[in-house]
Design a protein around this motif. Structure first.
Motif, mmCIF file in Angstrom:
data_model
loop_
_atom_site.group_PDB
_atom_site.id
_atom_site.type_symbol
_atom_site.label_atom_id
_atom_site.label_comp_id
_atom_site.label_asym_id
_atom_site.label_seq_id
_atom_site.Cartn_x
_atom_site.Cartn_y
_atom_site.Cartn_z
ATOM 1 N N PHE A 130 0.855 -1.184 0.000
ATOM 2 C CA PHE A 130 0.000 0.000 0.000
ATOM 3 C C PHE A 130 0.894 1.237 0.000
ATOM 4 C CE2 PHE A 130 -2.668 -3.306 1.669
ATOM 5 C CZ PHE A 130 -3.956 -2.997 1.249
ATOM 6 N N PHE A 131 0.699 2.101 -0.979
ATOM 7 C CA PHE A 131 1.412 3.370 -1.040
ATOM 8 C C PHE A 131 0.407 4.489 -0.822
ATOM 9 C CE2 PHE A 131 3.938 0.555 -3.821
ATOM 10 C CZ PHE A 131 5.203 0.703 -3.245
ATOM 11 N N ASP A 132 0.683 5.337 0.160
ATOM 12 C CA ASP A 132 -0.264 6.419 0.441
ATOM 13 C C ASP A 132 0.490 7.609 1.012
ATOM 14 O OD1 ASP A 132 -2.646 7.733 0.534
ATOM 15 O OD2 ASP A 132 -3.508 6.562 2.166
ATOM 16 N N ALA A 133 -0.191 8.743 1.036
ATOM 17 C CA ALA A 133 0.389 9.960 1.606
ATOM 18 C C ALA A 133 -0.698 10.711 2.353
ATOM 19 C CB ALA A 133 0.975 10.842 0.504
ATOM 20 N N ILE A 134 -0.334 11.289 3.484
ATOM 21 C CA ILE A 134 -1.276 12.081 4.273
ATOM 22 C C ILE A 134 -0.659 13.441 4.565
ATOM 23 C CG2 ILE A 134 -2.412 10.097 5.333
ATOM 24 C CD1 ILE A 134 -0.703 10.537 7.811
ATOM 25 N N ARG A 135 -1.502 14.441 4.662
ATOM 26 C CA ARG A 135 -1.033 15.798 4.974
ATOM 27 C C ARG A 135 -1.139 16.025 6.478
ATOM 28 N NH1 ARG A 135 -0.411 18.794 0.423
ATOM 29 N NH2 ARG A 135 -1.297 17.910 -1.494
ATOM 30 N N VAL A 136 -0.064 16.505 7.056
ATOM 31 C CA VAL A 136 -0.023 16.746 8.501
ATOM 32 C C VAL A 136 0.656 18.079 8.775
ATOM 33 C CG1 VAL A 136 0.050 14.288 9.071
ATOM 34 C CG2 VAL A 136 2.183 15.536 8.744
ATOM 35 N N LYS A 137 0.440 18.590 9.971
ATOM 36 C CA LYS A 137 1.132 19.803 10.417
ATOM 37 C C LYS A 137 2.347 19.373 11.239
ATOM 38 C CE LYS A 137 -2.951 22.808 10.498
ATOM 39 N NZ LYS A 137 -2.477 23.648 9.376
ATOM 40 N N ILE A 138 3.525 19.858 10.862
ATOM 41 C CA ILE A 138 4.769 19.468 11.516
ATOM 42 C C ILE A 138 5.526 20.710 11.944
ATOM 43 C CG2 ILE A 138 7.013 18.349 11.178
ATOM 44 C CD1 ILE A 138 5.696 16.408 9.309
#
Length: 222
Positions: A130-138
């Motif tokens: 599974f290849f995925d990406a999520i947007r987060v605040k860092i």
């Protein structure tokens, strides 16, 4: 990995304790049972007790006889918080007062362990990834930014799940996914049978540029 991180933390704290002292370190048997509690639940294992010959070492970050250890905040925030912020964070949440030098030493040790994990060799073939990406605040250098965390989750033939890698970038794009595929290949992955992806334009092409025989399937079909 969690066990390795906990031992790195203990060793770094002992090194700081022994600095400038004539005492030599020794491992103190027996090993003590150790429960680490993180976002994925409890993990029980043995953590090695460390001691100096004079018996003066009293670890603060993973205290003696402590059976429950929450995810270590220095490792979680090492890349985004200053030493002063980490020190205040540990004191506020856990009542732990440690020196800035110790925080720097532990942070360096933890990041080294994480780096070794990120570059470890992988299996030659994965039936499903599974290849995925999520947007987060860092938090980065004192500021909070929106970033993208890329994740590759492999499924082994026996059904075991394995995180193959985690990468952080400013934006998601097929060009970076191509870089991920090349990195996986350099870490000994020869083939991925089925790749589960989102609808990002150019994503399947990026996969097939490195793994020509891989079948790409939209996540909605799984």
């Amino acid at each position: 990995m969690k066990k390795a991180l906990s031992e790195r933390i203990l060793n770094a704290e002992l090194d700081e304790h022994l600095e400038g002292r004539p005492h030599r370190r020794q491992r103190q048997p027996p090993q003590r049972p150790f429960e680490e509690v993180g976002f994925d639940g409890q993990v029980e294992h043995d953590a090695v007790d460390l001691a100096d010959r004079a018996g003066t070492f009293d670890p603060k970050l993973i205290a003696k006889y402590q059976r429950r250890f929450l995810d270590f905040e220095v490792s979680r925030y090492a890349r985004g918080m200053t030493v002063r912020e980490i020190r205040g964070h540990l004191e506020e949440l856990y009542g732990i007062d440690v020196s800035p030098d110790l925080i720097s030493a532990v942070t360096d040790a933890v990041l080294e362990e994480v780096g070794e994990w990120q570059n470890r060799p992988l299996d030659a073939i994965y039936p499903l990834v599974f290849f995925d990406a999520i947007r987060v605040k860092i938090r980065d250098e004192g500021f909070v930014h929106n970033k993208v965390v890329y994740i590759a989750l492999g499924i082994l033939p026996d059904g075991t799940k394995e995180i193959l890698g985690i990468w952080i970038e400013q934006t998601e794009g097929a060009k970076f996914w191509l870089r991920v595929m090349n990195e996986l290949k350099s870490r000994d992955v020869a083939d991925v049978l089925i790749a589960v992806v989102d609808g990002l334009k150019g994503f399947p092409e990026a996969i097939n540029a490195v793994f020509p025989q891989t079948w790409s399937e939209p996540a909605s079909c799984i």
